[in-house]
Structures are given as structure tokens and as C-alpha cells.
Design an enzyme around this catalytic site. Sequence first.
Site, PDB file in Angstrom:
ATOM      1  N   ASP A  33     -18.986  -9.482  23.763  1.00  0.00           N
ATOM      2  CA  ASP A  33     -17.782  -8.723  24.121  1.00  0.00           C
ATOM      3  C   ASP A  33     -17.641  -8.649  25.643  1.00  0.00           C
ATOM      4  OD1 ASP A  33     -17.787  -8.400  21.481  1.00  0.00           O
ATOM      5  OD2 ASP A  33     -17.911  -6.205  21.461  1.00  0.00           O
ATOM      6  N   GLU A  35     -18.702 -10.784  27.925  1.00  0.00           N
ATOM      7  CA  GLU A  35     -18.212 -12.059  28.470  1.00  0.00           C
ATOM      8  C   GLU A  35     -16.699 -12.192  28.239  1.00  0.00           C
ATOM      9  OE1 GLU A  35     -21.584 -15.405  27.913  1.00  0.00           O
ATOM     10  OE2 GLU A  35     -21.331 -14.075  26.209  1.00  0.00           O
ATOM     11  N   TYR A  36     -16.289 -11.789  27.032  1.00  0.00           N
ATOM     12  CA  TYR A  36     -14.855 -11.874  26.716  1.00  0.00           C
ATOM     13  C   TYR A  36     -14.055 -11.002  27.688  1.00  0.00           C
ATOM     14  CZ  TYR A  36     -10.460 -11.719  24.168  1.00  0.00           C
ATOM     15  OH  TYR A  36      -9.135 -11.822  23.833  1.00  0.00           O
ATOM     16  N   ASP A  37     -14.517  -9.751  27.857  1.00  0.00           N
ATOM     17  CA  ASP A  37     -13.791  -8.824  28.725  1.00  0.00           C
ATOM     18  C   ASP A  37     -13.714  -9.335  30.160  1.00  0.00           C
ATOM     19  OD1 ASP A  37     -13.421  -7.226  26.597  1.00  0.00           O
ATOM     20  OD2 ASP A  37     -15.044  -5.823  27.064  1.00  0.00           O
ATOM     21  N   SER A  82      11.563  -5.933  -2.157  1.00  0.00           N
ATOM     22  CA  SER A  82      10.386  -5.192  -2.610  1.00  0.00           C
ATOM     23  C   SER A  82      10.011  -5.717  -3.993  1.00  0.00           C
ATOM     24  CB  SER A  82      10.639  -3.694  -2.584  1.00  0.00           C
ATOM     25  OG  SER A  82      11.648  -3.403  -3.487  1.00  0.00           O
ATOM     26  N   GLU A 113      -3.023 -11.336  -5.938  1.00  0.00           N
ATOM     27  CA  GLU A 113      -3.498 -10.901  -4.625  1.00  0.00           C
ATOM     28  C   GLU A 113      -3.639  -9.378  -4.585  1.00  0.00           C
ATOM     29  OE1 GLU A 113      -0.280 -12.031  -1.980  1.00  0.00           O
ATOM     30  OE2 GLU A 113      -0.464 -14.099  -2.653  1.00  0.00           O
ATOM     31  N   LYS A 115      -2.721  -5.829  -3.529  1.00  0.00           N
ATOM     32  CA  LYS A 115      -1.514  -5.261  -2.937  1.00  0.00           C
ATOM     33  C   LYS A 115      -1.989  -4.313  -1.836  1.00  0.00           C
ATOM     34  CE  LYS A 115       2.932  -3.233  -3.983  1.00  0.00           C
ATOM     35  NZ  LYS A 115       3.007  -2.216  -2.944  1.00  0.00           N
ATOM     36  N   ASP A 117      -2.062  -1.695   1.121  1.00  0.00           N
ATOM     37  CA  ASP A 117      -1.295  -0.482   1.359  1.00  0.00           C
ATOM     38  C   ASP A 117      -1.108  -0.287   2.858  1.00  0.00           C
ATOM     39  OD1 ASP A 117       0.100   1.727   0.787  1.00  0.00           O
ATOM     40  OD2 ASP A 117      -1.592   2.931   0.098  1.00  0.00           O
ATOM     41  N   ARG A 136      10.068  -4.338   8.182  1.00  0.00           N
ATOM     42  CA  ARG A 136      10.900  -4.664   7.027  1.00  0.00           C
ATOM     43  C   ARG A 136      12.243  -3.912   7.092  1.00  0.00           C
ATOM     44  NH1 ARG A 136      11.337  -2.216   2.052  1.00  0.00           N
ATOM     45  NH2 ARG A 136      12.107  -3.582   0.419  1.00  0.00           N
ATOM     46  N   GLU A 175       1.124  -7.849   5.797  1.00  0.00           N
ATOM     47  CA  GLU A 175       0.962  -6.394   5.836  1.00  0.00           C
ATOM     48  C   GLU A 175       0.056  -5.999   6.997  1.00  0.00           C
ATOM     49  OE1 GLU A 175       2.710  -5.174   3.363  1.00  0.00           O
ATOM     50  OE2 GLU A 175       1.990  -3.152   2.929  1.00  0.00           O
ATOM     51  N   TYR A 227       0.838 -12.865   3.610  1.00  0.00           N
ATOM     52  CA  TYR A 227       0.913 -13.221   2.190  1.00  0.00           C
ATOM     53  C   TYR A 227       2.180 -13.976   1.805  1.00  0.00           C
ATOM     54  CZ  TYR A 227       3.290  -8.691   2.415  1.00  0.00           C
ATOM     55  OH  TYR A 227       4.086  -7.642   2.766  1.00  0.00           O
ATOM     56  N   LYS A 291       2.118 -13.430  -8.569  1.00  0.00           N
ATOM     57  CA  LYS A 291       3.230 -14.286  -8.168  1.00  0.00           C
ATOM     58  C   LYS A 291       3.200 -15.610  -8.941  1.00  0.00           C
ATOM     59  CE  LYS A 291       2.978 -12.407  -3.499  1.00  0.00           C
ATOM     60  NZ  LYS A 291       2.616 -12.606  -2.106  1.00  0.00           N
ATOM     61  N   LYS A 315       0.306  -1.968 -10.483  1.00  0.00           N
ATOM     62  CA  LYS A 315      -0.257  -0.872  -9.691  1.00  0.00           C
ATOM     63  C   LYS A 315      -1.560  -0.343 -10.306  1.00  0.00           C
ATOM     64  CE  LYS A 315       1.907   1.127  -6.914  1.00  0.00           C
ATOM     65  NZ  LYS A 315       2.950   1.421  -5.955  1.00  0.00           N
ATOM     66  N   CYS A 409     -21.662  36.305   4.026  1.00  0.00           N
ATOM     67  CA  CYS A 409     -21.949  35.227   3.065  1.00  0.00           C
ATOM     68  C   CYS A 409     -21.585  35.708   1.658  1.00  0.00           C
ATOM     69  CB  CYS A 409     -23.432  34.852   3.132  1.00  0.00           C
ATOM     70  SG  CYS A 409     -23.918  33.714   1.828  1.00  0.00           S
ATOM     71  N   CYS A 412     -25.443  35.850  -0.221  1.00  0.00           N
ATOM     72  CA  CYS A 412     -26.536  36.752   0.185  1.00  0.00           C
ATOM     73  C   CYS A 412     -26.037  37.920   1.035  1.00  0.00           C
ATOM     74  CB  CYS A 412     -27.626  35.987   0.918  1.00  0.00           C
ATOM     75  SG  CYS A 412     -27.136  35.487   2.578  1.00  0.00           S
ATOM     76  N   CYS A 429     -23.881  30.694   7.268  1.00  0.00           N
ATOM     77  CA  CYS A 429     -24.783  31.753   6.846  1.00  0.00           C
ATOM     78  C   CYS A 429     -26.135  31.338   7.409  1.00  0.00           C
ATOM     79  CB  CYS A 429     -24.825  31.814   5.317  1.00  0.00           C
ATOM     80  SG  CYS A 429     -26.254  32.705   4.709  1.00  0.00           S
ATOM     81  N   CYS A 434     -31.260  32.398   2.027  1.00  0.00           N
ATOM     82  CA  CYS A 434     -30.073  32.613   1.178  1.00  0.00           C
ATOM     83  C   CYS A 434     -30.208  31.741  -0.072  1.00  0.00           C
ATOM     84  CB  CYS A 434     -28.815  32.241   1.960  1.00  0.00           C
ATOM     85  SG  CYS A 434     -27.348  32.063   0.930  1.00  0.00           S
TER      86      CYS A 434
HETATM   87  S1  IVH Z   1       4.893 -10.097  -1.598  1.00  0.00           S
HETATM   88  C1  IVH Z   1       9.213 -10.511  -2.600  1.00  0.00           C
HETATM   89  N1  IVH Z   1       2.308  -9.670  -1.468  1.00  0.00           N
HETATM   90  O1  IVH Z   1       4.409  -4.558  -1.191  1.00  0.00           O
HETATM   91  C2  IVH Z   1       7.781 -10.430  -2.356  1.00  0.00           C
HETATM   92  N2  IVH Z   1       3.774  -7.881  -0.932  1.00  0.00           N
HETATM   93  O2  IVH Z   1       6.687  -3.516  -2.933  1.00  0.00           O
HETATM   94  C3  IVH Z   1       7.409  -9.185  -1.670  1.00  0.00           C
HETATM   95  N3  IVH Z   1       2.650  -5.823  -0.263  1.00  0.00           N
HETATM   96  O3  IVH Z   1       7.100  -4.745   1.013  1.00  0.00           O
HETATM   97  C4  IVH Z   1       6.201  -9.212  -0.902  1.00  0.00           C
HETATM   98  N4  IVH Z   1       0.608  -6.587  -0.438  1.00  0.00           N
HETATM   99  O4  IVH Z   1       4.790  -4.481   1.995  1.00  0.00           O
HETATM  100  C5  IVH Z   1       3.544  -9.139  -1.313  1.00  0.00           C
HETATM  101  N5  IVH Z   1       0.003  -9.412  -1.358  1.00  0.00           N
HETATM  102  C6  IVH Z   1       1.220  -8.907  -1.204  1.00  0.00           C
HETATM  103  C7  IVH Z   1       1.428  -7.584  -0.789  1.00  0.00           C
HETATM  104  C8  IVH Z   1       2.730  -7.103  -0.675  1.00  0.00           C
HETATM  105  C9  IVH Z   1       1.358  -5.544  -0.132  1.00  0.00           C
HETATM  106  C10 IVH Z   1       3.748  -4.869  -0.010  1.00  0.00           C
HETATM  107  C11 IVH Z   1       4.797  -5.367   0.928  1.00  0.00           C
HETATM  108  C12 IVH Z   1       6.101  -5.251   0.211  1.00  0.00           C
HETATM  109  C13 IVH Z   1       5.757  -4.300  -0.883  1.00  0.00           C
HETATM  110  C14 IVH Z   1       6.633  -4.587  -2.074  1.00  0.00           C
END
Ligand code: IVH
Length: 677
Positions: A33, A35-37, A82, A113, A115, A117, A136, A175, A227, A291, A315, A409, A412, A429, A434
Site C-alpha cells: 500500500d 508503494e502505491y501511495d 426493475s 445470480e 441479487k 442489495d 437508475r 450494483e 451484472y 435470467k 427473493k 441493578c 442485585c 453494575c 451480582c
Molecule cells: S438485472 C432488467 N441483476 O435489482 C434487469 N439486477 O429489482 C434488471 N439487482 O434495479 C437488473 N442484483 O438494482 C439485476 N444480479 C442482478 C442484480 C440486480 C441486484 C437490483 C438492481 C435492479 C433491481 C431490480
Amino acid sequence: MNEKIKNKARRLQKELTDHSYRYHVLDDPVISDVEYDMMLKELIEIEEAFPEFSRPDSPTKRIGAPPLAAFKQATHSIAMLSLDNAFDDHDVFDFHKRNVKNLNHENILYTAEPKLDGVAVELKYENGTLVQATTRGDGVTGEVITKNARTIRSVPLKLHRRKIKLPSLLEVRGEVIITRPDFNRLNKARIENEESIFANPRNAAAGSLRQLDSRITATRPLDMFVYGTGLIKGLSLQSHSQTLDELKKFGFPVNPYIKTGLLIEDVLKFYKELESLRDSLSYEIDGMVIKVDQLSFQRQLGEKVKSPRWAVAYKFPAVQKTSVIRDIIVQVGRTGALTPVAILEPVNIGGVVVSRATLHNEDEIKRKDIRIGDKALVVRAGDVIPKVVKIIRSERTGTEVLFEMPDHCPVCKSKIEKIKQDKSCTNKCVNASCPAQLKERIRHFVSKKAFDIDGLGKKIVVQLVDENMVQSFADIFLLEKDKLAGLDRMAQKSAANLVQAIESSKKISLKRFLYALGIDHTGENAAKLISQRFSNLDDVMNASGDILEEIKGIGPETASAVRSFFSNLENKIIIKNIIGSGVTITSDQPVITESSDNPFRNKRIVLTGTLQSMPRSTAKKLLEKLGANVTSGISAKTDFLIAGEKSGSKVEKAKKKGVKILDEKKFTLLVKEYDGF
Ligand code: IVH
């Protein structure tokens, strides 16, 4: 002269870009790190003096730029949709059946994949250079956050050069996340600075991305997985799995837990796997995205207004639910610290009924303004104790009652002391005898990672203390079958079993013994580190603070806590009594000595790929402990290549040079044999 400086700038830009990719995407740095810095500092100085030598993809852009007045808006070339949700296998089958019908094709292959968060972001590359990043937004139009996205270390500022011609336009979607450890560190620092804390990693990522001052964003530990794509010119792709492969080759971070080429049955199996992995991942995922892999199929299936027909989000059961706080009680812990606990209207969260949630301490209650009667958002993730994330202020009726920490407490009745530590305050406490504290200390002492006494659960411990049968640790080893059999819910047989379990726990490793004592700041890891440094308990007890602090991984807090624990006369007597009751302590020091032999001793070893059982840095340390010389490049002198998953070119190179290759299984078996980890 200027030409020379320009060349130097270009060379530093290139080298720093490579090192950053190795560090943040491949997790395989080749320089330190520092050296990088130093290299980065040099480049910053050059670019400040000669701004004409800077460029939009220079690594200096990672540190942020002066603030914007407001974010500009940009319309996405292709809307960012979405996803529809699936909540059980039925929903997923329905999705599949619809696809089979619409495509008139039976064996559709899917990619599945995690999902993630976090926050969805689109990155736009023109002729290989990142020129724009957008959020988005409403799916059609988002905010332009280019300068902020450039600070994310795993986002390439330019695409890796390949044999193929770079696409003239490539929009990449993914993401932005913050890992859990980074999130905890971030919030800890915010508490210390008296700033408001983030409710979860997603909010922290969103808040960090929406900073008008990108220099602030640069200080936030943002990370990203990509993704998918938006508009592309100059590159033709046939499937989603191919898209992911190509993105990886362009230098993008792609999640390692993506599986491709799955039939729908395999998708459902993988869902279970992913769900069981969920808590062990360092980042938050809330489900799996399924997908249709073939892009021509995706086009054929098309989109609805808000979501595509070719993908669905399966989900995981919710981990957050709302409930009502009926009461707030106070528990006394092993160290005497008082912890307020919310008693909740029972609520089913992801299959488990939750009726209590920790509120941590008085400060937390004040910060979150939690009152009895409030409606609250409660989170339960994996094995961790449920906690109140926040209260829902809009649902207040005015009848909610403020909570007051007791000044005595609850068990006791001795007076509570307020102990200031850093910026937070603990109510304690301080009466060492106790009964509430004693019960917790005993429970810790006999727990799985300590003496591991089977059959000595909470209810028995409570009775043993209440009946005065156990007043100190050593008393456990003097328990007799007949007396135990007199306890509630304790038959002769279980009493006999318990006595047997106590007897066999008497031989214990130093690591477990140290952990069992419940010394402040000395958890499992610290106990392990200390036990590896000293060969017996006496040496630990006599060690000075300085010597303890010299142990890598032991900080001043732990060193001083250990020191003061063992200088306390009462503790010395407690330990003497434990040993006197027949406990023997075995050493944890590696059996390997200078003369002992193992297959790695004096060998040149290279590590590559991802190991499942430990990070590469741990593997390196273990090997070094066994006397190996761990290097980064394969040469004819290399003795072994240890190859984890997703190993790259090193395996080929090793084969060419006739270097022996060990897979992870063989490696861990050998290490286990010689190190006993
Ligand atoms: S694909 C049309 N792949 O989920 C395809 N989305 O509810 C949409 N997300 O807005 C995206 N992991 O923020 C895709 N492996 C993944 C994901 C992913 C998280 C989120 C993404 C999207 C939301 C859709």
C-alpha cells in the site's frame, strides 16, 4: 523536458491503474500500500503542475474533485427496468412455464445470480474510457454521478485492452455496494464524530453516491459488481453468460457466485445453496436473480412497462418486519454492563418468531428516539440477535412512553455506575458477585467455544447459581451426580451424563481456557493469538503489556485488559482453584520446530485463484509458519502452485514449467496434518 514528464505521467497512470485492478478486483496485489501511495502522490504532483497531462481515466480521479452545485440529469439510452418478484418455487415454475410457452422451447438455460442489495448504476464507456455514470433514477432518467463513480476503486476508468477492438460504446450496469465490515467501520467512525449513522449498507452506499462533493465519496468504502449492459456499439454478444465473461475480461468485477447454463431444477437447487451462503457473504443480498441466458430468447420474450419478461427476482424470506415495542427491560451481562432489550409484539421474521430485540445501550435508545409503544422496524439476519433498526415516527399516537435507565441493578440492587468509554457511555453494575453477572459468566465459561460442557444449558446454570451450588468457576468441577439429580428437569440419567461431560471437559487447550475466562476485549481470536505466542498459562499470566502488544493482531486495549485481569489477586485465586479442581491445560503452539519436517518447509510456493476455506492472506501466513517461501510469480524454481477456484494463467504456466499443482483440498489436508488448524 515536458515530453519526459508526460511520459512519466503516462507510465504512472498505467502502472497505478494495473495495481489498483490487481488489488480491488483480483484481490492479488503485487506491491505494498505504501508503494502505491507513493506512486500516486508523485502522479498527483505532476498532474497539479501540468494539468494538460491529466486525463479522465487517470487514477488521480479516484480521489474526487471540487463539489458540484447540483447533479445533472441524463436519460438512459435504454430504460433501466426493475424486476418482478417470485416468493416461492411455484412462482419460479410459473415464470419458467410462461417462457417455455412463449418461446416454444423446452430446455431453456438460465443464469442465476445473487441479487445484490445496493444501488443500481450505469457506467458509459466511449472507446474504452469511462465518460459518464448515472444512477437508475426513475428508470428513464437518472442523475449524473460520474465524478463519484470514478472514486470507486473496483470500477475501471478505462477498459482493459484486448485482442478484439474496443467497442465504441459500452454501457455497463451493476450494483454499488458497501460490505458489512466496511459498513460497520463507517458507522463506528460516524458515532465517534457524532454524526448520524446509516441504517444499513444500502442506505450508506446511496448516501455516499449522492454526495455533491466527490472528495467525500472518495472516503467511503464503495464497491461494485456488474451484472448487465445497456446500449452497446461495436461488440456483438449472444448470451448473458458471454456478456459476463466479456465484462470480466474488460476488467469489471463480476460476482463470483453467478452460475450459468442451469435448467430450472438446477436454479431451484442453487437458490437453496445461495440462501445458506447468505450470512457468510461479506455483503448483503436479498435474493437471486434468474435470467434467460440466450439474448435472442430475451428479445423474443420482451419487456412489460416496468420489468422484463426474461428475468425474475426470487427473493429470500424477509429479514425486516415491523412490530410494536410493548416494553423495554434491562439485562445484566457477564461484565455487568446493562443492555436494554425491547419486548416486542411477537412477529414472524423469515420463519422465526421474534419477541425480543436488543437496543444495545442508553445512547442508542436516545439516538434512535425509541419509546415504549413505538412501532419499529426489526431486523433478524442469520444467527445474530434481532435488533431495532428504527422506529416509525409517522405512526406515533402521542401515548408512547420515554424509557429511563434504572439507577440500581435490576437483579442485585446495587448502584449503577456510568462508565465513559471513548464517546459512548456504558451503565454498569460493578458488584462482582451480582448473581446475574455470575450466571452469564458461567454460561460463557461452559459454552461451545470455551469448556464446551454439553447439558449445562441456561436453565441449569440459573438453578445452580440460585441454589448456591456454583459460586465460582471451580465449583462446576466439584458438582456431584446426586446433588444435580435434585434439580428441576434433571433426571438421574442426565445428571450422570452431565458429570461425565464435566469430567471430559477438564482437559482443555490454552486458547479455549483463555477465552472461557471472559477477559474484556479478549474474544476467540485474541485468545487464539495469545495462546500461539505462549507455551503455558504461567507465561501468559506473567507477560508484560509490552510483550502482549507485540503479538500481531493484539491491540493496546486487549493487552491491558489481559494484563490487569491476571494482576488481580481475586482472579489469581479463581484460576488456582480451577487448576486445583483437576483442570489441565494443553499448549496451542504449533508442534513444528526448527528440525521438524513438513512438505512445505523451505519450499517456494505460489498461491493463485480463490480459496473457499480461507483468504489467500491467511494461507500465506500458514505456509510461512510452516517454513515456506511464498512468492508471486511462477518460475522454474517454484516447488508448488496452490490453485484455488477460478485460477487464471498461472496454472498453464505451472504446467509448462513442470511445477507441481495442489488443489485446495490437498492443500488444506496437508496443512491440517502439519499445523492442526
Ligand atoms: S438485472 C432488467 N441483476 O435489482 C434487469 N439486477 O429489482 C434488471 N439487482 O434495479 C437488473 N442484483 O438494482 C439485476 N444480479 C442482478 C442484480 C440486480 C441486484 C437490483 C438492481 C435492479 C433491481 C431490480
